[in-house]
Design a protein around this motif. Structure first.
Motif, PDB file in Angstrom:
ATOM      1  N   ILE A 184      21.559   3.565 -19.335  1.00  0.00           N
ATOM      2  CA  ILE A 184      22.298   2.398 -19.019  1.00  0.00           C
ATOM      3  C   ILE A 184      23.254   2.326 -20.425  1.00  0.00           C
ATOM      4  CG2 ILE A 184      21.154   0.957 -20.704  1.00  0.00           C
ATOM      5  CD1 ILE A 184      21.434   0.363 -16.830  1.00  0.00           C
ATOM      6  N   PRO A 185      24.472   1.840 -19.697  1.00  0.00           N
ATOM      7  CA  PRO A 185      25.546   1.614 -20.696  1.00  0.00           C
ATOM      8  C   PRO A 185      25.141   0.681 -21.784  1.00  0.00           C
ATOM      9  CG  PRO A 185      26.270   1.571 -18.540  1.00  0.00           C
ATOM     10  CD  PRO A 185      24.860   1.488 -18.220  1.00  0.00           C
ATOM     11  N   GLN A 186      25.446   0.799 -23.056  1.00  0.00           N
ATOM     12  CA  GLN A 186      25.043   0.034 -24.174  1.00  0.00           C
ATOM     13  C   GLN A 186      25.829  -1.218 -24.077  1.00  0.00           C
ATOM     14  OE1 GLN A 186      25.617   1.572 -28.092  1.00  0.00           O
ATOM     15  NE2 GLN A 186      25.122  -0.246 -29.142  1.00  0.00           N
ATOM     16  N   SER A 187      25.433  -2.588 -24.270  1.00  0.00           N
ATOM     17  CA  SER A 187      26.201  -3.471 -24.474  1.00  0.00           C
ATOM     18  C   SER A 187      26.471  -4.095 -25.817  1.00  0.00           C
ATOM     19  CB  SER A 187      25.361  -4.847 -23.797  1.00  0.00           C
ATOM     20  OG  SER A 187      25.826  -6.114 -23.975  1.00  0.00           O
ATOM     21  N   ARG A 255      19.542  -2.736 -16.092  1.00  0.00           N
ATOM     22  CA  ARG A 255      18.984  -2.065 -14.917  1.00  0.00           C
ATOM     23  C   ARG A 255      20.246  -1.676 -14.048  1.00  0.00           C
ATOM     24  NH1 ARG A 255      15.781  -4.311 -11.492  1.00  0.00           N
ATOM     25  NH2 ARG A 255      16.339  -6.413 -12.061  1.00  0.00           N
ATOM     26  N   HIS A 256      20.174  -0.675 -13.583  1.00  0.00           N
ATOM     27  CA  HIS A 256      21.012  -0.004 -12.600  1.00  0.00           C
ATOM     28  C   HIS A 256      22.320   0.228 -13.287  1.00  0.00           C
ATOM     29  CE1 HIS A 256      17.838  -1.045  -9.943  1.00  0.00           C
ATOM     30  NE2 HIS A 256      17.991  -2.365 -10.223  1.00  0.00           N
ATOM     31  N   TRP A 257      22.750   1.627 -13.387  1.00  0.00           N
ATOM     32  CA  TRP A 257      23.837   2.065 -14.313  1.00  0.00           C
ATOM     33  C   TRP A 257      25.031   1.439 -13.969  1.00  0.00           C
ATOM     34  CZ3 TRP A 257      28.506   4.056 -14.696  1.00  0.00           C
ATOM     35  CH2 TRP A 257      28.751   4.711 -15.754  1.00  0.00           C
ATOM     36  N   SER A 258      25.210   1.917 -12.415  1.00  0.00           N
ATOM     37  CA  SER A 258      26.745   1.103 -11.907  1.00  0.00           C
ATOM     38  C   SER A 258      26.812  -0.322 -12.187  1.00  0.00           C
ATOM     39  CB  SER A 258      26.715   1.470 -10.575  1.00  0.00           C
ATOM     40  OG  SER A 258      25.783   0.970  -9.688  1.00  0.00           O
ATOM     41  N   ILE A 259      25.799  -1.260 -11.725  1.00  0.00           N
ATOM     42  CA  ILE A 259      25.675  -2.485 -12.025  1.00  0.00           C
ATOM     43  C   ILE A 259      26.124  -3.111 -13.527  1.00  0.00           C
ATOM     44  CG2 ILE A 259      24.327  -4.847 -11.464  1.00  0.00           C
ATOM     45  CD1 ILE A 259      23.103  -3.467  -9.249  1.00  0.00           C
ATOM     46  N   GLN A 260      25.381  -2.344 -14.265  1.00  0.00           N
ATOM     47  CA  GLN A 260      25.623  -2.745 -15.607  1.00  0.00           C
ATOM     48  C   GLN A 260      27.000  -2.406 -16.233  1.00  0.00           C
ATOM     49  OE1 GLN A 260      23.415  -4.392 -17.658  1.00  0.00           O
ATOM     50  NE2 GLN A 260      23.733  -3.769 -19.741  1.00  0.00           N
ATOM     51  N   LYS A 302      23.628  16.994 -14.095  1.00  0.00           N
ATOM     52  CA  LYS A 302      22.759  17.043 -13.026  1.00  0.00           C
ATOM     53  C   LYS A 302      21.858  15.974 -12.916  1.00  0.00           C
ATOM     54  CE  LYS A 302      19.248  19.750 -15.607  1.00  0.00           C
ATOM     55  NZ  LYS A 302      18.034  18.868 -15.939  1.00  0.00           N
ATOM     56  N   ASP A 303      21.691  15.019 -14.158  1.00  0.00           N
ATOM     57  CA  ASP A 303      20.800  13.740 -14.055  1.00  0.00           C
ATOM     58  C   ASP A 303      21.486  12.511 -13.973  1.00  0.00           C
ATOM     59  OD1 ASP A 303      18.599  15.179 -14.586  1.00  0.00           O
ATOM     60  OD2 ASP A 303      19.096  15.581 -16.831  1.00  0.00           O
ATOM     61  N   ARG A 304      22.854  12.809 -13.474  1.00  0.00           N
ATOM     62  CA  ARG A 304      23.725  11.530 -13.497  1.00  0.00           C
ATOM     63  C   ARG A 304      23.758  11.011 -11.981  1.00  0.00           C
ATOM     64  NH1 ARG A 304      28.695  13.814 -17.189  1.00  0.00           N
ATOM     65  NH2 ARG A 304      27.333  14.276 -19.328  1.00  0.00           N
ATOM     66  N   LEU A 305      23.442  11.832 -11.184  1.00  0.00           N
ATOM     67  CA  LEU A 305      23.507  11.565  -9.573  1.00  0.00           C
ATOM     68  C   LEU A 305      22.874  10.017  -9.475  1.00  0.00           C
ATOM     69  CD1 LEU A 305      24.512  12.234  -7.165  1.00  0.00           C
ATOM     70  CD2 LEU A 305      22.481  13.333  -6.529  1.00  0.00           C
ATOM     71  N   PRO A 306      21.890   9.534 -10.128  1.00  0.00           N
ATOM     72  CA  PRO A 306      21.237   8.305  -9.860  1.00  0.00           C
ATOM     73  C   PRO A 306      22.124   7.213 -10.285  1.00  0.00           C
ATOM     74  CG  PRO A 306      19.530   9.755 -10.834  1.00  0.00           C
ATOM     75  CD  PRO A 306      20.835  10.333 -10.864  1.00  0.00           C
ATOM     76  N   ARG A 307      23.088   7.199 -10.857  1.00  0.00           N
ATOM     77  CA  ARG A 307      24.226   6.391 -11.451  1.00  0.00           C
ATOM     78  C   ARG A 307      24.987   5.759 -10.346  1.00  0.00           C
ATOM     79  NH1 ARG A 307      26.793   8.908 -16.755  1.00  0.00           N
ATOM     80  NH2 ARG A 307      24.736   8.644 -18.384  1.00  0.00           N
ATOM     81  N   THR A 308      24.960   6.556  -9.191  1.00  0.00           N
ATOM     82  CA  THR A 308      25.903   6.195  -8.072  1.00  0.00           C
ATOM     83  C   THR A 308      25.209   5.289  -7.347  1.00  0.00           C
ATOM     84  OG1 THR A 308      25.163   8.108  -6.773  1.00  0.00           O
ATOM     85  CG2 THR A 308      26.913   8.486  -8.060  1.00  0.00           C
ATOM     86  N   ALA A 309      23.815   4.712  -7.544  1.00  0.00           N
ATOM     87  CA  ALA A 309      23.398   3.945  -6.461  1.00  0.00           C
ATOM     88  C   ALA A 309      23.917   2.617  -6.931  1.00  0.00           C
ATOM     89  CB  ALA A 309      21.911   3.690  -6.955  1.00  0.00           C
ATOM     90  N   HIS A 310      24.319   1.841  -5.840  1.00  0.00           N
ATOM     91  CA  HIS A 310      24.788   0.589  -5.729  1.00  0.00           C
ATOM     92  C   HIS A 310      26.418   0.439  -6.247  1.00  0.00           C
ATOM     93  CE1 HIS A 310      20.587  -0.419  -5.316  1.00  0.00           C
ATOM     94  NE2 HIS A 310      20.360   0.059  -6.625  1.00  0.00           N
ATOM     95  N   ILE A 311      26.873   1.477  -6.272  1.00  0.00           N
ATOM     96  CA  ILE A 311      28.280   1.728  -6.841  1.00  0.00           C
ATOM     97  C   ILE A 311      29.057   0.743  -6.083  1.00  0.00           C
ATOM     98  CG2 ILE A 311      29.069   3.638  -5.849  1.00  0.00           C
ATOM     99  CD1 ILE A 311      29.934   4.485  -8.282  1.00  0.00           C
ATOM    100  N   LEU A 312      29.276   0.840  -4.662  1.00  0.00           N
ATOM    101  CA  LEU A 312      30.296   0.332  -4.039  1.00  0.00           C
ATOM    102  C   LEU A 312      29.726  -1.292  -3.726  1.00  0.00           C
ATOM    103  CD1 LEU A 312      30.821   2.888  -1.094  1.00  0.00           C
ATOM    104  CD2 LEU A 312      32.085   2.353  -2.910  1.00  0.00           C
ATOM    105  N   SER A 313      28.728  -1.565  -3.641  1.00  0.00           N
ATOM    106  CA  SER A 313      28.288  -2.973  -3.214  1.00  0.00           C
ATOM    107  C   SER A 313      28.420  -3.833  -4.544  1.00  0.00           C
ATOM    108  CB  SER A 313      26.610  -3.256  -2.883  1.00  0.00           C
ATOM    109  OG  SER A 313      25.908  -2.524  -3.888  1.00  0.00           O
TER     110      SER A 313
END
Length: 604
Positions: A184-187, A255-260, A302-313
């Protein structure tokens, strides 16, 4: 086997060919975009899907997402994409309204938010707002914005009302607190010696919304609500306070890389113009931009693919748009050279020119653009940039010629030059004034307003006058705690110019609205009441009385909520300030006069 390779690699499709095929007229993908060959291949499949006689609901969702990605890659909104998407979105809206079993509740929510993102790209904020509300209902978002007593600073003695998110219906059960994700990106922290890291609520906060209990769709809805508030209330002095509760709730969930990442960038966008927050905005946006580009990222590719979840929404912007935000923040901090390097890498030449202008190196800007024109002589935008630098209208005309009269930027720039040749044309000054207001050049807007008054072509435009006054007061409040003497002096100068403009309009016996009169009064109000400022304070009170009389004169105000609130707020403020003056004069008679002149005070 050969055909399979054609559709899965860039071996047989050059990036330049893909860029050409994805360009619509003068609207090309950003120069910083990568792997356009993949989108080009996807375009072929989507076109086949669109042309088929029976597109499945899942196929409609694929088409929507493809066009949304394509539009995000383009520099400007593309009308042909909007036209192609309209029938697709109509079908999806119908399926969602009928609760089609092809989509789960979460999928319906995501589709609604993705369609809201499409409308947002085309500045259709009302349509986007309607879809955001439907998405919130679909995911059962149970929130309300309210006030709770709390503190915002370390040295604050008294608690005051703070905006927070609470559960709208406390009877609805709340889900369990979910642990934060590991990737997760750090705040970043504020690290301010005055402001607290987060608002300290002093009353019972059990009704507050805990972001850790929300679903990804609910978190995305909070993001879009904040984004919509910021877009539609851009000049509201309280926009930071109104949006922060939504963003803070999302960020606290972790939670959720793209949302954060989207929430952190949205917070940086809000904080970029606030003196005590801008440092965090700079550090935060730089951190997210680096992660978006894979710089200083400790997670394997190879482990960064899950970050794309919810990226458009969730509405996460591409890295070059995030980089533009970082460049804007750097320029506001005086780090223009650093911003210049970022914009050069992105090939955003208008931003590069602006940086050279701030650095006093316009000769370098001209050399750069002439070199680029030598490389791409048919690029009409480069001729526009050269015209901006040299102030020579011939380059704008050349750009119009090269583009086949389709370069809107050339026409707009040529219109600025029209001020030199159409000095007596009121419509030119009208457009220039409105444009100056839009970009925040209020000193230029005030001068344009004076010019229109000289030509007797302008009455009292209450919306423009109120907006400029509010922004001057907001900026004054923001820099009051800072030691930027140059900014204080500049804002003071603009404030004095605005007071002169309002005085001129009043002297011409033009009727001002109650809001504009109130803004005029607040501009005139001295910061402190003493023997030297007493006369100015009394003039301020006279203007406030005129404001109250103007709104009170509307006989329908007791029946209209907004007018009623305006009457009460103005009356209460006027009463409090008259009492302050009375206490200063230290006369019992004065106090009685105040009560007599303000009957609202004596009513229970």
């Amino acid at each position: 086997m050969r055909r399979g390779r054609d559709h899965n690699s860039a071996t047989f499709i050059s990036e330049e060919l893909a860029r050409q095929n994805l360009t619509r007229g003068l609207n090309a993908p950003s120069a910083a975009s990568k792997s356009l060959w993949a989108l080009h291949l996807a375009h072929g499949h989507v076109q086949q899907l669109k042309d088929s006689s029976n597109v499945t609901p899942a196929g409609l969702k694929v088409i929507l997402e493809f066009y949304l990605v394509w539009q995000q890659l383009l520099i400007d909104p593309e009308q042909s994409i909007k036209t192609d998407l309209e029938p697709i979105m109509t079908k999806l809206k119908t399926l969602i309204a009928e609760s089609d079993p092809s989509f789960s509740s979460d999928e319906r929510c995501e589709i609604l938010l993705e369609m809201a993102a499409v409308h947002y790209q085309f500045f259709e904020y009302d349509k986007a707002d309607d879809l955001i509300k439907k998405a919130s209902d679909e995911c059962n978002l149970n929130i309300d914005l309210t006030g709770m007593m709390g503190k915002r600073t370390r040295f604050q003695q008294k608690t005051i009302a703070q905006l927070v998110l609470v559960h709208k219906d406390p009877s609805i059960s709340v889900g369990p607190q979910l642990p934060p994700d590991s990737d997760i990106p750090q705040s970043c922290n504020l690290n301010d010696d005055t402001l607290l890291e987060e608002i300290a609520i002093t009353e019972d906060g059990t009704a507050r919304v805990d972001g850790r209990t929300l679903t990804p769709c609910q978190l995305s809805c909070l993001l879009w609500i904040a984004r919509h508030e910021a877009a539609t209330h851009r000049h509201d002095v309280l926009i930071h306070e109104r949006c922060s509760p939504f963003l803070d709730t999302v960020i606290a969930a972790r939670r959720h890389w793209s949302i954060q990442a989207a929430a952190l960038l949205a917070r940086a966008e809000l904080e970029k113009g606030r003196g005590r927050h801008v440092d965090r905005a700079c550090v935060q946006s730089e951190l997210v931009v680096k992660l978006q580009q894979g710089v200083e990222d400790t997670v394997d590719v190879k482990d960064r693919l899950p970050r794309t979840a919810h990226i458009l929404s969730c509405g996460l912007t591409p890295f070059w748009q995030s980089s533009v935000l970082l460049a804007e923040i750097l320029k506001s901090l005086g780090c223009t050279s650093e911003a210049l390097l970022i914009l050069e890498r992105l090939e955003m030449w208008d931003g590069v020119i602006e940086c050279y202008k701030q650095l006093g190196q316009m000769d370098k800007a001209e050399t750069l653009i002439r070199r680029l024109i030598a490389e791409k002589p048919d690029d009409s935008m480069l001729h526009v940039f050269l015209g901006d630098i040299t102030r020579n209208p011939e380059y704008f005309l050349k750009a119009i010629e090269l583009s086949g009269d389709r370069n809107a930027r050339a026409h707009r720039s040529l219109g600025h030059e029209a001020l030199k040749y159409n000095y007596e044309h009121p419509h030119v000054w009208e457009n220039y004034m409105l444009l100056s207001v839009d970009v925040g050049e209020f000193s230029q807007a005030i001068q344009s307003y004076h010019r229109l008054l000289d030509m007797n072509k302008r009455g009292a435009d209450d919306d423009v006058l109120e907006l400029i006054s509010q922004q001057i007061l907001r900026r004054e409040a923001e820099i009051s705690m800072e030691n930027e003497e140059e900014e204080k002096a500049e804002n003071k100068k603009v404030k004095e110019e605005m007071i002169k403009l309002l005085a001129r309009i009043s002297a011409n016996h033009q009727t001002l609205s109650s809001k504009t009169l109130r803004a005029h009064a607040l501009l005139k109000k001295p910061k402190t009441l003493n023997s030297e400022s007493r006369t100015e304070f009394e003039k301020y009170l006279q203007l406030m009385e005129k404001s109250l009389a103007a709104v009170n004169g509307k006989l329908v105000w007791p029946k209209e909520e907004k007018l009623a609130v305006e009457v009460v707020e103005t009356a209460v403020r006027l009463a409090e300030d008259r009492l302050e003056l009375a206490k200063f004069v230290a006369s019992e008679t004065s106090v009685k006069e105040v009560i007599a002149r303000n009957p609202y005070m004596s009513r229970p």
